[in-house]
Design a protein around this motif. Sequence first.
Motif, PDB file in Angstrom:
ATOM      1  N   ALA A   1      32.223  18.659   4.178  1.00 41.73           N
ATOM      2  CA  ALA A   1      30.971  19.112   3.659  1.00 41.73           C
ATOM      3  C   ALA A   1      30.074  19.843   4.493  1.00 41.73           C
ATOM      4  CB  ALA A   1      30.123  18.010   3.298  1.00 41.73           C
ATOM      5  N   GLN A   2      30.108  19.371   5.893  1.00 40.21           N
ATOM      6  CA  GLN A   2      29.715  20.326   6.911  1.00 40.21           C
ATOM      7  C   GLN A   2      30.351  21.445   7.260  1.00 40.21           C
ATOM      8  OE1 GLN A   2      26.609  19.450   8.485  1.00 40.21           O
ATOM      9  NE2 GLN A   2      26.378  17.800   7.155  1.00 40.21           N
ATOM     10  N   LEU A   3      31.667  21.271   7.210  1.00 39.43           N
ATOM     11  CA  LEU A   3      32.448  22.244   7.827  1.00 39.43           C
ATOM     12  C   LEU A   3      32.307  23.452   6.755  1.00 39.43           C
ATOM     13  CD1 LEU A   3      35.448  20.112   9.342  1.00 39.43           C
ATOM     14  CD2 LEU A   3      33.919  21.788  10.592  1.00 39.43           C
ATOM     15  N   LEU A   4      32.420  23.247   5.550  1.00 36.18           N
ATOM     16  CA  LEU A   4      32.502  24.035   4.535  1.00 36.18           C
ATOM     17  C   LEU A   4      31.154  25.001   4.510  1.00 36.18           C
ATOM     18  CD1 LEU A   4      34.124  22.122   1.600  1.00 36.18           C
ATOM     19  CD2 LEU A   4      34.899  24.259   2.339  1.00 36.18           C
ATOM     20  N   ALA A   5      30.173  24.148   4.668  1.00 41.08           N
ATOM     21  CA  ALA A   5      28.631  24.823   4.903  1.00 41.08           C
ATOM     22  C   ALA A   5      28.733  25.906   6.001  1.00 41.08           C
ATOM     23  CB  ALA A   5      27.504  23.801   4.920  1.00 41.08           C
TER      24      ALA A   5
ATOM     25  N   THR B   1      48.421  18.174   6.812  1.00 41.35           N
ATOM     26  CA  THR B   1      49.710  17.687   6.781  1.00 41.35           C
ATOM     27  C   THR B   1      49.705  16.083   6.957  1.00 41.35           C
ATOM     28  OG1 THR B   1      50.937  19.489   8.273  1.00 41.35           O
ATOM     29  CG2 THR B   1      51.651  17.031   8.586  1.00 41.35           C
ATOM     30  N   GLN B   2      48.696  15.528   7.599  1.00 39.24           N
ATOM     31  CA  GLN B   2      48.588  14.105   7.794  1.00 39.24           C
ATOM     32  C   GLN B   2      47.805  13.415   6.624  1.00 39.24           C
ATOM     33  OE1 GLN B   2      47.666  12.944  11.784  1.00 39.24           O
ATOM     34  NE2 GLN B   2      49.142  14.157  12.762  1.00 39.24           N
ATOM     35  N   ALA B   3      47.097  14.272   5.506  1.00 34.17           N
ATOM     36  CA  ALA B   3      46.550  13.427   4.766  1.00 34.17           C
ATOM     37  C   ALA B   3      47.035  14.178   3.320  1.00 34.17           C
ATOM     38  CB  ALA B   3      44.887  13.936   4.818  1.00 34.17           C
ATOM     39  N   LEU B   4      48.092  14.560   3.237  1.00 31.86           N
ATOM     40  CA  LEU B   4      48.655  14.928   1.994  1.00 31.86           C
ATOM     41  C   LEU B   4      48.234  14.043   0.688  1.00 31.86           C
ATOM     42  CD1 LEU B   4      49.164  17.825   1.503  1.00 31.86           C
ATOM     43  CD2 LEU B   4      51.754  16.899   0.813  1.00 31.86           C
ATOM     44  N   GLY B   5      47.460  14.071  -0.140  1.00 30.82           N
ATOM     45  CA  GLY B   5      47.159  13.099  -1.116  1.00 30.82           C
ATOM     46  C   GLY B   5      45.839  12.471  -0.971  1.00 30.82           C
ATOM     47  N   ALA B   6      45.320  12.499   0.208  1.00 34.26           N
ATOM     48  CA  ALA B   6      43.712  12.109   0.329  1.00 34.26           C
ATOM     49  C   ALA B   6      42.870  12.980  -0.585  1.00 34.26           C
ATOM     50  CB  ALA B   6      43.215  12.207   1.656  1.00 34.26           C
ATOM     51  N   VAL B   7      41.628  12.314  -1.071  1.00 35.76           N
ATOM     52  CA  VAL B   7      40.599  13.085  -1.958  1.00 35.76           C
ATOM     53  C   VAL B   7      39.459  12.914  -1.315  1.00 35.76           C
ATOM     54  CG1 VAL B   7      39.618  12.639  -4.275  1.00 35.76           C
ATOM     55  CG2 VAL B   7      41.982  12.108  -3.964  1.00 35.76           C
TER      56      VAL B   7
ATOM     57  N   THR C   1      35.585   8.610   7.262  1.00 37.66           N
ATOM     58  CA  THR C   1      35.003   9.927   7.057  1.00 37.66           C
ATOM     59  C   THR C   1      34.170   9.619   5.668  1.00 37.66           C
ATOM     60  OG1 THR C   1      36.573  11.459   7.878  1.00 37.66           O
ATOM     61  CG2 THR C   1      35.116  12.370   6.286  1.00 37.66           C
ATOM     62  N   PRO C   2      32.759   9.956   5.664  1.00 41.58           N
ATOM     63  CA  PRO C   2      32.151   9.736   4.633  1.00 41.58           C
ATOM     64  C   PRO C   2      32.634  10.650   3.452  1.00 41.58           C
ATOM     65  CG  PRO C   2      30.551  10.159   6.169  1.00 41.58           C
ATOM     66  CD  PRO C   2      31.878  10.289   6.776  1.00 41.58           C
ATOM     67  N   ASN C   3      33.074   9.989   2.240  1.00 42.49           N
ATOM     68  CA  ASN C   3      33.378  10.825   1.050  1.00 42.49           C
ATOM     69  C   ASN C   3      34.712  11.224   1.026  1.00 42.49           C
ATOM     70  OD1 ASN C   3      30.804  11.008  -0.169  1.00 42.49           O
ATOM     71  ND2 ASN C   3      30.377  12.442   1.420  1.00 42.49           N
ATOM     72  N   SER C   4      35.758  10.638   1.929  1.00 43.00           N
ATOM     73  CA  SER C   4      37.122  10.851   2.093  1.00 43.00           C
ATOM     74  C   SER C   4      37.836   9.519   1.699  1.00 43.00           C
ATOM     75  CB  SER C   4      37.510  11.594   3.304  1.00 43.00           C
ATOM     76  OG  SER C   4      38.888  11.702   3.330  1.00 43.00           O
ATOM     77  N   THR C   5      39.042   9.656   1.221  1.00 39.37           N
ATOM     78  CA  THR C   5      39.726   8.383   1.063  1.00 39.37           C
ATOM     79  C   THR C   5      40.607   8.599   2.234  1.00 39.37           C
ATOM     80  OG1 THR C   5      41.613   9.591  -0.319  1.00 39.37           O
ATOM     81  CG2 THR C   5      40.077   8.337  -1.492  1.00 39.37           C
ATOM     82  N   LEU C   6      41.366   7.412   2.875  1.00 41.51           N
ATOM     83  CA  LEU C   6      41.970   7.317   3.974  1.00 41.51           C
ATOM     84  C   LEU C   6      43.389   6.766   3.642  1.00 41.51           C
ATOM     85  CD1 LEU C   6      42.534   7.190   7.061  1.00 41.51           C
ATOM     86  CD2 LEU C   6      40.956   5.861   7.341  1.00 41.51           C
ATOM     87  N   ILE C   7      44.406   7.768   3.682  1.00 40.90           N
ATOM     88  CA  ILE C   7      45.649   7.325   3.401  1.00 40.90           C
ATOM     89  C   ILE C   7      46.524   6.757   4.459  1.00 40.90           C
ATOM     90  CG2 ILE C   7      45.887   8.993   1.308  1.00 40.90           C
ATOM     91  CD1 ILE C   7      48.025  10.546   3.050  1.00 40.90           C
ATOM     92  N   TYR C   8      46.197   6.802   5.702  1.00 40.60           N
ATOM     93  CA  TYR C   8      46.772   5.999   6.750  1.00 40.60           C
ATOM     94  C   TYR C   8      48.055   6.560   6.931  1.00 40.60           C
ATOM     95  CZ  TYR C   8      42.941   2.612   6.869  1.00 40.60           C
ATOM     96  OH  TYR C   8      41.721   1.904   6.915  1.00 40.60           O
ATOM     97  N   LEU C   9      48.097   7.929   7.526  1.00 42.45           N
ATOM     98  CA  LEU C   9      49.558   8.123   8.323  1.00 42.45           C
ATOM     99  C   LEU C   9      49.584   7.086   9.639  1.00 42.45           C
ATOM    100  CD1 LEU C   9      51.836   9.869   8.212  1.00 42.45           C
ATOM    101  CD2 LEU C   9      50.904  11.365   9.722  1.00 42.45           C
ATOM    102  N   GLN C  10      48.597   7.028  10.161  1.00 41.52           N
ATOM    103  CA  GLN C  10      48.787   6.238  11.257  1.00 41.52           C
ATOM    104  C   GLN C  10      47.597   5.031  11.056  1.00 41.52           C
ATOM    105  OE1 GLN C  10      50.960   6.296  13.284  1.00 41.52           O
ATOM    106  NE2 GLN C  10      51.700   8.275  13.101  1.00 41.52           N
TER     107      GLN C  10
END
Length: 368
Positions: free
Chosen positions: A137-141, A155-161, A277-286
């Motif tokens: 949100a911040q970075l896009l703004a 790479t490390q979050a492919l599939g996260a929403v 991260t607020p508003n992100s899912t975390l798919i745990y690559l690590q």
Amino acid sequence: MGDAKAPYAALKSELDDAFQLAMENMANPDVPQVLKLAQTLQDYLQVRQVVPCSHGADALVLALQTLQLPQQAEVILPAFGDSFAAGAIKRLGLTPVFADVLPTTFTLDPVSVAKLITDKTVAIMPMHLFGQCADMAQLLALAETQQLLLLEDTTQALGAVYRLPGGKEQRAGTMGHLAFASLLPTKPLACQDEGGAVIVNSQNLCDTFQIAELPWATAAVQFQKTTTDTKIANLQAAMVEVKLRYLDQFNQARQEVAAVYDDLFKDTSLLQIPGHTPNSTLIYLQYTIKVPATLRDKLKQHLQDNYIPSAVYYPEPLHLQDGQTPGSLPVAEELAKTVLSLPLHAGLTVEQQTYVAQQVLSFLEKNL
Ligand SMILES: *Cc1c(COP(=O)(O)O)cnc(C)c1O
């Protein structure tokens, strides 16, 4: 640490069918498996175009070359993370500028980015580290107000929403102008050897930045047709295309394993568990914990002595590798000394995780 072999065992008959089809197509120059992978990934991510490549680094180079950025133009990226992107940026005659990261999620800090923007800055490149999105949100703004490109290392979050302001949910890698991903065996979506992809988006920022005026779309298509050395191998593409159908399932399985660690560590103040991260899912690559700097390497050795693998991602911040003096990016520098990634894959049992947690906690209690 991981179990790269498990998905093959789980999907053997589907994968073997796909491999057989790829072999039968061996002399076909139209690389049907590669095109099918491009289409399946495009549909999964809901983006305008996906260009499979031979590596993640290749994908980044292709993306940057196609944007035709001026020499010495500055690209801002996190100082804590994989080093390959900074190297690729330099080799293309651009200047990597390293920003600090956030202390709980380890992803790019928008406040640090804002301070580094100059009239030479052309792009911001967050890395969606360890399985979750940066603070998009911040970075896009920031990218929008400063008229900068936003390139996602997804790479490390492919599939996260990620849920954008306004409520729209989008996958990691679909929010900036462009994204790229490595499909190495250790990544969430993996082939058996080498692979990567460029992801081209047309939504959000693209509309305001008018990416349509860039030579990207047509260049990408031509590139795919005219060169062979950055093409993903057909057999690898066949594998990734099958595994993509199960990506959400595999990601969810790792989330369940991570939740067991969260629970095992919930009552201790001796370490810090992964922040969200607020508003992100975390798919745990690590599954990366933070421990006192004085004990990190000793803990790693202690775990090894007790048959538990662990790893330090990443031991040296990129700005220090680039010759900057220590002290300029304190969070990245502190993380390099305090992070430790624990074993994480869907095949871990609760007993194994309990053993890991006991070894970690008893060592910290004894030595602090
Ligand atoms: C592994 C990794 C890469 C490198 O990908 P290659 O396929 O080796 O070029 C890039 N970015 C991130 C975040 C990675 O984890």
